[in-house]
Design a protein around this motif. Sequence first.
Motif, PDB file in Angstrom:
ATOM      1  N   ALA A   3       0.756  -1.249  -0.005  1.00  0.00           N
ATOM      2  CA  ALA A   3      -0.021  -0.217  -0.033  1.00  0.00           C
ATOM      3  C   ALA A   3       0.943   1.378  -0.037  1.00  0.00           C
ATOM      4  O   ALA A   3       2.076   1.283   0.256  1.00  0.00           O
ATOM      5  CB  ALA A   3      -1.139   0.039   1.076  1.00  0.00           C
ATOM      6  N   MET A   4       0.638   2.337  -0.267  1.00  0.00           N
ATOM      7  CA  MET A   4       0.848   3.555  -0.236  1.00  0.00           C
ATOM      8  C   MET A   4       0.984   4.069   1.095  1.00  0.00           C
ATOM      9  O   MET A   4       0.160   3.575   1.822  1.00  0.00           O
ATOM     10  CB  MET A   4       0.114   4.520  -0.928  1.00  0.00           C
ATOM     11  N   PRO A  19       4.510   6.169  -2.848  1.00  0.00           N
ATOM     12  CA  PRO A  19       4.519   4.889  -3.506  1.00  0.00           C
ATOM     13  C   PRO A  19       5.369   3.942  -2.910  1.00  0.00           C
ATOM     14  O   PRO A  19       6.488   4.496  -2.434  1.00  0.00           O
ATOM     15  CB  PRO A  19       4.569   4.854  -5.045  1.00  0.00           C
ATOM     16  N   PRO A  20       5.101   2.667  -2.847  1.00  0.00           N
ATOM     17  CA  PRO A  20       6.030   2.016  -2.228  1.00  0.00           C
ATOM     18  C   PRO A  20       7.509   1.677  -3.091  1.00  0.00           C
ATOM     19  O   PRO A  20       8.529   1.506  -2.134  1.00  0.00           O
ATOM     20  CB  PRO A  20       5.273   0.293  -2.102  1.00  0.00           C
ATOM     21  N   HIS A  21       7.463   2.020  -4.200  1.00  0.00           N
ATOM     22  CA  HIS A  21       8.714   1.856  -4.753  1.00  0.00           C
ATOM     23  C   HIS A  21       9.954   3.326  -4.735  1.00  0.00           C
ATOM     24  O   HIS A  21      10.645   3.033  -5.022  1.00  0.00           O
ATOM     25  CB  HIS A  21       8.530   1.682  -6.345  1.00  0.00           C
ATOM     26  N   LYS A  22       9.078   4.413  -4.114  1.00  0.00           N
ATOM     27  CA  LYS A  22       9.694   5.541  -3.707  1.00  0.00           C
ATOM     28  C   LYS A  22      10.445   5.744  -2.557  1.00  0.00           C
ATOM     29  O   LYS A  22       9.769   5.361  -1.602  1.00  0.00           O
ATOM     30  CB  LYS A  22       9.028   6.842  -4.239  1.00  0.00           C
ATOM     31  N   ALA A  23      11.624   6.064  -2.303  1.00  0.00           N
ATOM     32  CA  ALA A  23      12.152   6.174  -0.977  1.00  0.00           C
ATOM     33  C   ALA A  23      11.611   7.543  -0.291  1.00  0.00           C
ATOM     34  O   ALA A  23      11.861   8.456  -0.837  1.00  0.00           O
ATOM     35  CB  ALA A  23      13.835   6.329  -1.418  1.00  0.00           C
ATOM     36  N   ALA A  24      10.951   7.214   0.879  1.00  0.00           N
ATOM     37  CA  ALA A  24      10.382   8.057   1.438  1.00  0.00           C
ATOM     38  C   ALA A  24      11.249   9.379   2.152  1.00  0.00           C
ATOM     39  O   ALA A  24      10.927  10.257   2.209  1.00  0.00           O
ATOM     40  CB  ALA A  24       9.573   7.574   2.776  1.00  0.00           C
ATOM     41  N   THR A  57       0.751   7.265   8.380  1.00  0.00           N
ATOM     42  CA  THR A  57       0.599   5.756   8.196  1.00  0.00           C
ATOM     43  C   THR A  57       1.642   5.033   8.979  1.00  0.00           C
ATOM     44  O   THR A  57       1.801   3.848   9.221  1.00  0.00           O
ATOM     45  CB  THR A  57       0.440   4.963   6.994  1.00  0.00           C
ATOM     46  N   ILE A  58       2.820   6.020   9.194  1.00  0.00           N
ATOM     47  CA  ILE A  58       3.912   5.469   9.980  1.00  0.00           C
ATOM     48  C   ILE A  58       3.626   5.733  11.409  1.00  0.00           C
ATOM     49  O   ILE A  58       3.029   6.696  11.884  1.00  0.00           O
ATOM     50  CB  ILE A  58       5.367   6.075   9.409  1.00  0.00           C
ATOM     51  N   PRO A  59       4.418   4.985  12.284  1.00  0.00           N
ATOM     52  CA  PRO A  59       4.217   5.615  13.553  1.00  0.00           C
ATOM     53  C   PRO A  59       4.919   7.039  14.082  1.00  0.00           C
ATOM     54  O   PRO A  59       5.846   7.475  13.311  1.00  0.00           O
ATOM     55  CB  PRO A  59       5.430   4.639  14.449  1.00  0.00           C
TER      56      PRO A  59
END
Length: 146
Positions: A3-4, A19-24, A57-59
Amino acid sequence: MPAMTEIVCPACAAVNRVPPHKAAGEARCGKCRAPLFDGQPATLDAGNFEKHINRNTIPVVVDFWADWCGPCKMMAPEFRKAAEAMEPHVRFAKLDTEAAPDQAAALGIRSIPTMILFRDGREVARQSGAMPAGQIVQWVREASRA
């Protein structure tokens, strides 16, 4: 397909889908173009607190502090070091309890500094007292597994 990830911009509070393929860690806000992570804790206030807690969506680890608090000032650089070590997997943020007393009261903050780890808008762990960066990182890792 994973998921995004939704990340609230620390500069303008816009919600960004990464997106999951992009480095946050390299992502920028789609609205203001500010980096979503820069190694600095986000500054929260009464206006953006709920959005950061509920929409990331991250802690999210929030340091509840005040300018007059000596231990808070001692812990500030340690909290920043922990942010540098754990971003972009965890959002670190600070809330001045003097500037946002309603949020502090609603969460029952009785002493400062107090850190609260939120996941999916809910409190999952709480720790009071100043800590060095290594202990903050260890506490977050242990509490995130719970």
